[in-house]
Design a protein around this motif. Sequence first.
Motif, PDB file in Angstrom:
ATOM      1  N   LYS A 198       0.837  -1.201   0.000  1.00 42.42           N
ATOM      2  CA  LYS A 198       0.000   0.000   0.000  1.00 42.42           C
ATOM      3  C   LYS A 198       0.871   1.249   0.000  1.00 42.42           C
ATOM      4  CE  LYS A 198      -3.905   2.300   0.454  1.00 42.42           C
ATOM      5  NZ  LYS A 198      -4.910   2.356  -0.641  1.00 42.42           N
ATOM      6  N   ALA A 199       1.962   1.213   0.747  1.00 39.83           N
ATOM      7  CA  ALA A 199       2.869   2.363   0.801  1.00 39.83           C
ATOM      8  C   ALA A 199       3.440   2.659  -0.577  1.00 39.83           C
ATOM      9  CB  ALA A 199       3.995   2.088   1.791  1.00 39.83           C
ATOM     10  N   VAL A 200       3.872   1.618  -1.289  1.00 44.32           N
ATOM     11  CA  VAL A 200       4.444   1.805  -2.625  1.00 44.32           C
ATOM     12  C   VAL A 200       3.399   2.371  -3.581  1.00 44.32           C
ATOM     13  CG1 VAL A 200       5.432   0.629  -4.628  1.00 44.32           C
ATOM     14  CG2 VAL A 200       6.164  -0.011  -2.324  1.00 44.32           C
ATOM     15  N   GLU A 201       2.174   1.869  -3.505  1.00 44.94           N
ATOM     16  CA  GLU A 201       1.093   2.363  -4.365  1.00 44.94           C
ATOM     17  C   GLU A 201       0.832   3.847  -4.115  1.00 44.94           C
ATOM     18  OE1 GLU A 201      -2.224  -0.127  -3.519  1.00 44.94           O
ATOM     19  OE2 GLU A 201      -1.483  -1.826  -4.713  1.00 44.94           O
ATOM     20  N   LEU A 202       0.829   4.236  -2.845  1.00 48.54           N
ATOM     21  CA  LEU A 202       0.600   5.637  -2.508  1.00 48.54           C
ATOM     22  C   LEU A 202       1.749   6.519  -2.972  1.00 48.54           C
ATOM     23  CD1 LEU A 202      -0.913   5.099   1.046  1.00 48.54           C
ATOM     24  CD2 LEU A 202      -2.082   6.216  -0.865  1.00 48.54           C
ATOM     25  N   TRP A 203       2.984   6.042  -2.804  1.00 48.43           N
ATOM     26  CA  TRP A 203       4.139   6.823  -3.260  1.00 48.43           C
ATOM     27  C   TRP A 203       4.133   6.981  -4.778  1.00 48.43           C
ATOM     28  CZ3 TRP A 203       7.633   3.977   0.697  1.00 48.43           C
ATOM     29  CH2 TRP A 203       7.758   4.764   1.854  1.00 48.43           C
ATOM     30  N   GLU A 204       3.718   5.931  -5.488  1.00 51.39           N
ATOM     31  CA  GLU A 204       3.648   6.024  -6.948  1.00 51.39           C
ATOM     32  C   GLU A 204       2.606   7.054  -7.375  1.00 51.39           C
ATOM     33  OE1 GLU A 204       2.945   2.000  -8.088  1.00 51.39           O
ATOM     34  OE2 GLU A 204       5.094   1.527  -8.287  1.00 51.39           O
ATOM     35  N   GLU A 205       1.457   7.066  -6.667  1.00 50.44           N
ATOM     36  CA  GLU A 205       0.413   8.050  -6.973  1.00 50.44           C
ATOM     37  C   GLU A 205       0.899   9.464  -6.654  1.00 50.44           C
ATOM     38  OE1 GLU A 205      -4.231   9.193  -5.785  1.00 50.44           O
ATOM     39  OE2 GLU A 205      -3.244   7.454  -4.855  1.00 50.44           O
ATOM     40  N   ALA A 206       1.542   9.624  -5.503  1.00 47.46           N
ATOM     41  CA  ALA A 206       2.055  10.940  -5.113  1.00 47.46           C
ATOM     42  C   ALA A 206       3.106  11.435  -6.099  1.00 47.46           C
ATOM     43  CB  ALA A 206       2.632  10.880  -3.698  1.00 47.46           C
ATOM     44  N   ALA A 207       3.960  10.520  -6.558  1.00 50.36           N
ATOM     45  CA  ALA A 207       5.004  10.888  -7.522  1.00 50.36           C
ATOM     46  C   ALA A 207       4.385  11.368  -8.829  1.00 50.36           C
ATOM     47  CB  ALA A 207       5.921   9.695  -7.781  1.00 50.36           C
ATOM     48  N   GLU A 208       3.340  10.693  -9.279  1.00 43.88           N
ATOM     49  CA  GLU A 208       2.656  11.100 -10.510  1.00 43.88           C
ATOM     50  C   GLU A 208       2.024  12.482 -10.366  1.00 43.88           C
ATOM     51  OE1 GLU A 208      -0.145   8.095 -11.502  1.00 43.88           O
ATOM     52  OE2 GLU A 208       1.371   6.603 -12.057  1.00 43.88           O
ATOM     53  N   LEU A 209       1.636  12.823  -9.133  1.00 42.73           N
ATOM     54  CA  LEU A 209       1.015  14.127  -8.876  1.00 42.73           C
ATOM     55  C   LEU A 209       2.059  15.215  -8.594  1.00 42.73           C
ATOM     56  CD1 LEU A 209      -2.021  12.986  -6.683  1.00 42.73           C
ATOM     57  CD2 LEU A 209      -2.106  13.847  -9.028  1.00 42.73           C
ATOM     58  N   GLY A 210       3.336  14.826  -8.573  1.00 42.94           N
ATOM     59  CA  GLY A 210       4.383  15.839  -8.440  1.00 42.94           C
ATOM     60  C   GLY A 210       5.130  15.889  -7.122  1.00 42.94           C
ATOM     61  N   SER A 211       4.934  14.919  -6.242  1.00 42.78           N
ATOM     62  CA  SER A 211       5.650  14.926  -4.965  1.00 42.78           C
ATOM     63  C   SER A 211       7.101  14.514  -5.167  1.00 42.78           C
ATOM     64  CB  SER A 211       4.977  13.970  -3.969  1.00 42.78           C
ATOM     65  OG  SER A 211       5.786  13.803  -2.816  1.00 42.78           O
ATOM     66  N   ILE A 212       8.035  15.434  -4.902  1.00 44.82           N
ATOM     67  CA  ILE A 212       9.457  15.130  -5.041  1.00 44.82           C
ATOM     68  C   ILE A 212       9.887  14.133  -3.969  1.00 44.82           C
ATOM     69  CG2 ILE A 212      11.766  16.104  -5.233  1.00 44.82           C
ATOM     70  CD1 ILE A 212      10.525  18.806  -5.764  1.00 44.82           C
ATOM     71  N   GLU A 213       9.310  14.258  -2.774  1.00 47.68           N
ATOM     72  CA  GLU A 213       9.649  13.339  -1.688  1.00 47.68           C
ATOM     73  C   GLU A 213       9.289  11.907  -2.063  1.00 47.68           C
ATOM     74  OE1 GLU A 213       8.002  16.122  -1.380  1.00 47.68           O
ATOM     75  OE2 GLU A 213       9.002  17.378   0.125  1.00 47.68           O
ATOM     76  N   ALA A 214       8.147  11.733  -2.740  1.00 43.27           N
ATOM     77  CA  ALA A 214       7.718  10.396  -3.147  1.00 43.27           C
ATOM     78  C   ALA A 214       8.644   9.832  -4.227  1.00 43.27           C
ATOM     79  CB  ALA A 214       6.278  10.442  -3.661  1.00 43.27           C
ATOM     80  N   ILE A 215       9.070  10.692  -5.151  1.00 42.87           N
ATOM     81  CA  ILE A 215      10.008  10.256  -6.195  1.00 42.87           C
ATOM     82  C   ILE A 215      11.303   9.771  -5.548  1.00 42.87           C
ATOM     83  CG2 ILE A 215      11.383  10.998  -8.167  1.00 42.87           C
ATOM     84  CD1 ILE A 215       9.162  13.047  -8.776  1.00 42.87           C
ATOM     85  N   HIS A 216      11.787  10.531  -4.571  1.00 46.74           N
ATOM     86  CA  HIS A 216      13.009  10.156  -3.855  1.00 46.74           C
ATOM     87  C   HIS A 216      12.821   8.838  -3.112  1.00 46.74           C
ATOM     88  CE1 HIS A 216      16.567  10.495  -1.291  1.00 46.74           C
ATOM     89  NE2 HIS A 216      15.778  10.253  -0.271  1.00 46.74           N
ATOM     90  N   ALA A 217      11.682   8.696  -2.439  1.00 44.80           N
ATOM     91  CA  ALA A 217      11.412   7.471  -1.684  1.00 44.80           C
ATOM     92  C   ALA A 217      11.391   6.251  -2.601  1.00 44.80           C
ATOM     93  CB  ALA A 217      10.087   7.599  -0.936  1.00 44.80           C
ATOM     94  N   LEU A 218      10.743   6.374  -3.748  1.00 48.06           N
ATOM     95  CA  LEU A 218      10.687   5.273  -4.704  1.00 48.06           C
ATOM     96  C   LEU A 218      12.074   4.947  -5.251  1.00 48.06           C
ATOM     97  CD1 LEU A 218       7.451   6.238  -6.673  1.00 48.06           C
ATOM     98  CD2 LEU A 218       7.739   4.259  -5.179  1.00 48.06           C
ATOM     99  N   GLY A 219      12.890   5.985  -5.435  1.00 48.24           N
ATOM    100  CA  GLY A 219      14.260   5.764  -5.892  1.00 48.24           C
ATOM    101  C   GLY A 219      15.019   4.853  -4.938  1.00 48.24           C
TER     102      GLY A 219
END
Length: 236
Positions: free
Chosen positions: A172-193
């Motif tokens: 669930k965390a990964v799914e939320l980070w992917e959604e946040a990254a698509e919406l422009g969250s830099i923190e989520a992009i970093h977390a997924l990295g």
Amino acid sequence: MATNCVPAAAAADVCANCGREGGDGTKLKSCMACLLVKYCCVDCQKAHRKQHKRACKKRVAELKDEQLYSRGHERPEGDFCPICTLPIPLSVNAHSVLNICCMKSICNGCNFAAQNRGILNCAFCRTPFPGNDSDRLAMVLSRVAKKDPDAINFLGEQYWQGGLGLIKNTRKAVELWEEAAELGSIEAIHALGGLYYRGLGVQKDKAKGIHLYEKAAMQGYVESRHNLGKIEGLCR
């Protein structure tokens, strides 16, 4: 007869494979990957591919580095306190408090000053602070429902850590980070990295992890650029 791989501008309107000049009804198209050479037709591009491949690959890498090192020199908006407008010292989490009512990080100085003035609500939006995890989660979910990328990223963090009374749920965390990254969250992009580079909760893919770090770094995310430096150092 094939010509050398020289920049398209220097080569004027000449096909890199057959030497045919542009004009008089002949329109040349540049190699879209490197922009070094031009071709009169697809057949010439295919015929020249083996000779051009090495120079093309080298130039693509150079263009990538140019983008990486020329962008992201200024810190993102979220690194600035919305009250005093000064940049929050690094690391941001250690020198600020995140108020989930408005998803704003308030520097410790402004937060301390507000408390000294008797302001016990949010120093930015003046919303009363929730008293328990249930109310905090409800406040976050209300912002998630409005597609707030910062709130979605925060909720992902809570599922990853098992915070706010939630059961830890990596997927669930990964799914939320992917959604946040698509919406422009830099923190989520970093977390997924970090997840993809290390293979945490997802299939390990170092190339994808580095790509995500680069994407965040070019938007000014300091930790992503720092991690890229560490990775480059390990590769030498």
